[in-house]
Scaffold this motif. Structure first.
Motif, PDB file in Angstrom:
ATOM      1  N   ASN A  92     -26.128  -6.562  21.368  1.00 24.38           N
ATOM      2  CA  ASN A  92     -25.695  -7.740  22.103  1.00 24.38           C
ATOM      3  C   ASN A  92     -26.247  -7.717  23.527  1.00 24.38           C
ATOM      4  O   ASN A  92     -26.521  -6.638  24.074  1.00 24.38           O
ATOM      5  N   PRO A  93     -26.429  -8.884  24.120  1.00 19.26           N
ATOM      6  CA  PRO A  93     -26.957  -8.940  25.496  1.00 19.26           C
ATOM      7  C   PRO A  93     -26.142  -8.074  26.440  1.00 19.26           C
ATOM      8  O   PRO A  93     -24.913  -8.141  26.467  1.00 19.26           O
ATOM      9  N   THR A  94     -26.840  -7.252  27.185  1.00 19.02           N
ATOM     10  CA  THR A  94     -26.210  -6.320  28.115  1.00 19.02           C
ATOM     11  C   THR A  94     -26.830  -6.490  29.489  1.00 19.02           C
ATOM     12  O   THR A  94     -28.062  -6.524  29.621  1.00 19.02           O
ATOM     13  N   THR A  95     -26.003  -6.605  30.496  1.00 15.97           N
ATOM     14  CA  THR A  95     -26.480  -6.766  31.866  1.00 15.97           C
ATOM     15  C   THR A  95     -26.684  -5.401  32.505  1.00 15.97           C
ATOM     16  O   THR A  95     -25.804  -4.536  32.448  1.00 15.97           O
ATOM     17  N   LEU A  96     -27.857  -5.214  33.099  1.00 24.11           N
ATOM     18  CA  LEU A  96     -28.184  -3.980  33.784  1.00 24.11           C
ATOM     19  C   LEU A  96     -27.977  -4.192  35.283  1.00 24.11           C
ATOM     20  O   LEU A  96     -28.568  -5.099  35.874  1.00 24.11           O
ATOM     21  N   THR A  97     -27.100  -3.380  35.866  1.00 28.70           N
ATOM     22  CA  THR A  97     -26.825  -3.516  37.302  1.00 28.70           C
ATOM     23  C   THR A  97     -27.337  -2.305  38.054  1.00 28.70           C
ATOM     24  O   THR A  97     -27.620  -1.262  37.464  1.00 28.70           O
ATOM     25  N   TYR A  98     -27.468  -2.463  39.351  1.00 25.88           N
ATOM     26  CA  TYR A  98     -27.921  -1.344  40.169  1.00 25.88           C
ATOM     27  C   TYR A  98     -27.155  -1.360  41.488  1.00 25.88           C
ATOM     28  O   TYR A  98     -26.531  -2.349  41.862  1.00 25.88           O
ATOM     29  N   THR A  99     -27.206  -0.236  42.161  1.00 24.92           N
ATOM     30  CA  THR A  99     -26.532  -0.084  43.445  1.00 24.92           C
ATOM     31  C   THR A  99     -27.500   0.481  44.473  1.00 24.92           C
ATOM     32  O   THR A  99     -28.229   1.435  44.189  1.00 24.92           O
ATOM     33  N   THR A 100     -27.525  -0.127  45.624  1.00 24.18           N
ATOM     34  CA  THR A 100     -28.311   0.401  46.745  1.00 24.18           C
ATOM     35  C   THR A 100     -27.364   0.599  47.924  1.00 24.18           C
ATOM     36  O   THR A 100     -26.161   0.330  47.821  1.00 24.18           O
ATOM     37  N   THR A 101     -27.925   1.049  49.012  1.00 24.09           N
ATOM     38  CA  THR A 101     -27.103   1.204  50.222  1.00 24.09           C
ATOM     39  C   THR A 101     -26.650  -0.146  50.744  1.00 24.09           C
ATOM     40  O   THR A 101     -25.716  -0.236  51.542  1.00 24.09           O
ATOM     41  N   GLN A 102     -27.309  -1.213  50.260  1.00 20.00           N
ATOM     42  CA  GLN A 102     -26.969  -2.569  50.719  1.00 20.00           C
ATOM     43  C   GLN A 102     -25.984  -3.268  49.773  1.00 20.00           C
ATOM     44  O   GLN A 102     -25.575  -4.384  50.027  1.00 20.00           O
ATOM     45  N   GLY A 103     -25.651  -2.616  48.655  1.00 17.24           N
ATOM     46  CA  GLY A 103     -24.701  -3.226  47.730  1.00 17.24           C
ATOM     47  C   GLY A 103     -25.178  -3.150  46.290  1.00 17.24           C
ATOM     48  O   GLY A 103     -26.130  -2.437  45.964  1.00 17.24           O
ATOM     49  N   THR A 104     -24.490  -3.911  45.425  1.00 19.54           N
ATOM     50  CA  THR A 104     -24.769  -3.923  43.982  1.00 19.54           C
ATOM     51  C   THR A 104     -25.483  -5.207  43.607  1.00 19.54           C
ATOM     52  O   THR A 104     -25.169  -6.282  44.114  1.00 19.54           O
ATOM     53  N   GLY A 105     -26.455  -5.071  42.672  1.00 22.53           N
ATOM     54  CA  GLY A 105     -27.200  -6.232  42.214  1.00 22.53           C
ATOM     55  C   GLY A 105     -27.446  -6.184  40.725  1.00 22.53           C
ATOM     56  O   GLY A 105     -27.091  -5.221  40.042  1.00 22.53           O
ATOM     57  N   THR A 106     -28.064  -7.218  40.207  1.00 18.18           N
ATOM     58  CA  THR A 106     -28.375  -7.315  38.787  1.00 18.18           C
ATOM     59  C   THR A 106     -29.866  -7.159  38.570  1.00 18.18           C
ATOM     60  O   THR A 106     -30.660  -7.904  39.163  1.00 18.18           O
ATOM     61  N   ALA A 107     -30.239  -6.198  37.708  1.00 14.37           N
ATOM     62  CA  ALA A 107     -31.661  -5.986  37.415  1.00 14.37           C
ATOM     63  C   ALA A 107     -32.149  -6.906  36.307  1.00 14.37           C
ATOM     64  O   ALA A 107     -33.333  -7.192  36.205  1.00 14.37           O
ATOM     65  N   GLY A 108     -31.228  -7.343  35.443  1.00  9.84           N
ATOM     66  CA  GLY A 108     -31.633  -8.208  34.346  1.00  9.84           C
ATOM     67  C   GLY A 108     -30.728  -8.019  33.142  1.00  9.84           C
ATOM     68  O   GLY A 108     -29.740  -7.284  33.186  1.00  9.84           O
ATOM     69  N   VAL A 109     -31.083  -8.658  32.045  1.00 11.22           N
ATOM     70  CA  VAL A 109     -30.309  -8.611  30.804  1.00 11.22           C
ATOM     71  C   VAL A 109     -31.250  -8.253  29.666  1.00 11.22           C
ATOM     72  O   VAL A 109     -32.385  -8.752  29.597  1.00 11.22           O
ATOM     73  N   TYR A 110     -30.786  -7.389  28.757  1.00  9.55           N
ATOM     74  CA  TYR A 110     -31.622  -7.030  27.606  1.00  9.55           C
ATOM     75  C   TYR A 110     -30.793  -7.149  26.333  1.00  9.55           C
ATOM     76  O   TYR A 110     -29.575  -7.034  26.330  1.00  9.55           O
ATOM     77  N   SER A 111     -31.476  -7.396  25.214  1.00 10.86           N
ATOM     78  CA  SER A 111     -30.843  -7.458  23.896  1.00 10.86           C
ATOM     79  C   SER A 111     -31.912  -7.199  22.843  1.00 10.86           C
ATOM     80  O   SER A 111     -33.116  -7.188  23.140  1.00 10.86           O
ATOM     81  N   SER A 112     -31.454  -6.985  21.614  1.00 12.06           N
ATOM     82  CA  SER A 112     -32.402  -6.719  20.532  1.00 12.06           C
ATOM     83  C   SER A 112     -31.797  -7.183  19.220  1.00 12.06           C
ATOM     84  O   SER A 112     -30.581  -7.232  19.062  1.00 12.06           O
TER      85      SER A 112
END
Length: 534
Positions: free
Chosen positions: A82-102
């Motif tokens: 199922n579609p899964t959101t990939l998030t990331y964290t930097t010193t400036q905060g949290t963001g979204t890298a994208g969504v993947y599924s298969s």
């Protein structure tokens, strides 16, 4: 669609290659920070496309691994991620890298082949062909769609695959035939019908009465409400039945008037107080203990297996082609004893005539070898004396009011009655309610009396046994002394516990594996034929 070229490490700034997965979040390196502040639109879109493609790659790789593990362990696999959101964290905060599924496209192809494996067996080889489609959605709505295929095989039993094992089926000292502690245990119910009393005795209050489907008492004559005697039933142990939420009805029935209880809050049963012990709470005197779950017993399959072992062991000794009747047996020179030595097998009944003694004599220091296997019934009108033998019979045991079955040490290799009791067993394989039936009124050391598939019926007036009664099938233990008389059972722990009475006389043994048994786990080939769809 065009053939997808393999990415090189220096092919632009790959977003996902600069992310490190930590506890479900992603830490972003300086390359991502540089990317986030780029003002060149083309560079941003180019790197976003690379990121989307890498997400699609990652989706396919994760789906591939889940399919490999699933087929190898449970023979199942997920048809999609199922579609899964990939998030990331930097010193400036949290963001979204994208969504993947298969997903798998189209339907999985499975080819079944029956192949010879070179050992005389056939195997069912299942060849799976998968095409996976990974979808990655990067920043700015950029999406990539990638496909790849792989093939894998798994070998299974077709239901006829035979495995031959060397050595004994069981360990060198036999397999433990486990018997739970307590004076009386039933996989079904225990039903007591007496006016004059039911007793169990134990020096340490362990003469428990345990039944998975409840315990009942009713008088042999008269109405239950007319009995006010507080100790018609008096045991030195616990009354135990299942009593958690799933089995509460069994407990409620046991303590009520249709069970052990009576009308008007009258109790006719006694049991001692038990202090708290570890995880077991304290138990008041004259109460019924709630077991969390029913007591476990060996499965029918296990008894089938053990029956084969007992037959094989009996066949290593004397073989009797017909019924054995003690009245036709010659007496031993010197003392006239009539002796049946173990191991042996009787292709018929075993009859002990009135006025005669028949001794069951062990000949091996190994308890699992001292088997007397009877393919019919055991009928005892005289005195059957067990010196440390496992007497197993496919039919029923019955006796007469003046008959006696008992353990004895005279000329036994076991010098104490406890050591005889460790090894002596009376086991019926019949499924009937009266698989083992005692009408004797004797006082005897019986040891373990075990009905593997059926029930036990006690009808003798004022009989008194020392040992243990156990019924492992779906039939009850019925205590119904003639004339409403009493029955007494002295529990000896040597009649329970682990009993090494199952062994193997064979140097090898074989088993047929059920259809679908995995013989060779799923072996997946490499992902190949990578193409980009979008």
């Amino acid at each position: 669609m065009k053939q997808l070229k393999r990415f090189k490490k220096n092919a632009g700034i790959g977003l996902t290659t600069s992310l490190i997965l930590v506890g479900g979040m992603l830490l972003v390196g300086s390359a991502v920070s540089a990317l986030s502040i780029s003002s060149e639109k083309n560079t941003f879109r180019s790197n976003a496309k690379v990121s989307a493609t890498e997400l699609a790659y990652a989706a396919i790789s994760m789906h591939y691994n889940k399919i490999r593990v699933g087929l190898a362990t449970t023979k199942t696999y997920p048809t999609q991620l199922n579609p899964t959101t990939l998030t990331y964290t930097t010193t400036q905060g949290t963001g979204t890298a994208g969504v993947y599924s298969s997903r798998i496209v189209p339907d999985t192809k499975v080819l079944d082949q029956i192949l010879a494996d070179g050992s005389g067996n056939n195997v069912l080889r299942k060849t799976y062909t998968f095409e996976l489609e990974g979808i990655g959605a990067g920043t700015g709505g950029v999406e990539s769609v990638v496909r790849a295929t792989f093939t894998g095989t798994q070998d299974e039993s077709d239901g006829t695959y035979v495995v031959v094992h060397s050595g004994s089926k069981y360990s060198g000292n036999g397999v433990d035939f486990a018997v739970c502690p307590g004076a009386m245990s039933s996989n079904a119910a225990i039903r007591i019908k007496t006016n004059q009393g039911f007793r169990t005795y134990s020096a340490d209050n362990k003469a428990d009465v345990v039944a998975n489907k409840g315990i009942t008492w009713e008088p042999a004559t008269g109405t239950k409400s007319s009995f006010t005697n507080p100790n018609v039933l008096d045991i030195q142990g616990q009354f135990q039945v299942p009593g958690n939420a799933e089995y509460a009805y069994i407990y409620d029935q046991t303590v009520g008037p249709s069970g052990l209880g009576n009308y008007g809050n009258v109790k006719n049963y006694r049991s001692p107080f038990f202090a708290a012990n570890g995880s077991n709470p304290a138990l008041d005197a004259d109460t019924v203990a709630r077991r969390a779950y029913p007591r476990p017993f060996p499965s029918p399959t296990m008894f089938n297996d053990w029956q084969t072992e007992w037959t094989n062991m009996g066949n290593t000794g004397t073989k009797f082609a017909a019924t054995v009747n003690s009245s036709n047996m010659p007496g031993r020179s010197g003392d006239g004893w009539k002796v049946l030595k173990a191991p042996s097998v009787i292709d018929g009944d075993l009859l002990v005539a009135g006025g005669e003694q028949l001794r069951l004599m062990p000949t091996s220091p190994n308890p699992w070898e001292n088997i007397v296997y009877v393919k019919g019934d055991v009928k005892n009108v005289g005195q059957l004396m067990n010196l440390g033998v496992t007497l197993v019979f496919e039919g029923k045991y019955s006796d007469a009011p003046g008959a006696e079955y008992k353990l004895d040490t005279q000329e036994s290799p076991y010098t104490t009655i406890d050591s005889v009791m460790d090894c002596a067993n009376l086991i019926s394989l019949d499924p009937g309610a009266d698989a083992i039936k005692f009408t004797t009124s004797s006082s005897s050391t019986t040891g373990l009396v075990y009905s593997a598939r059926g029930g036990i019926l006690i009808e003798g007036s004022n009989a008194e046994f020392t040992g243990k009664l156990c019924a492992a099938g779906d039939q009850d233990i019925n205590i119904a002394p003639g004339g409403g008389a009493s029955f007494v059972l002295h529990y000896n722990p040597h009649s329970g516990g682990n009993r090494n009475i199952v062994g193997s006389a064979r140097t090898s043994w074989s088993e047929t594996l059920p259809a679908g048994t995995i013989l060779r786990a799923f072996d997946a080939g490499r992902l190949e034929k990578w193409v980009t769809v979008k």
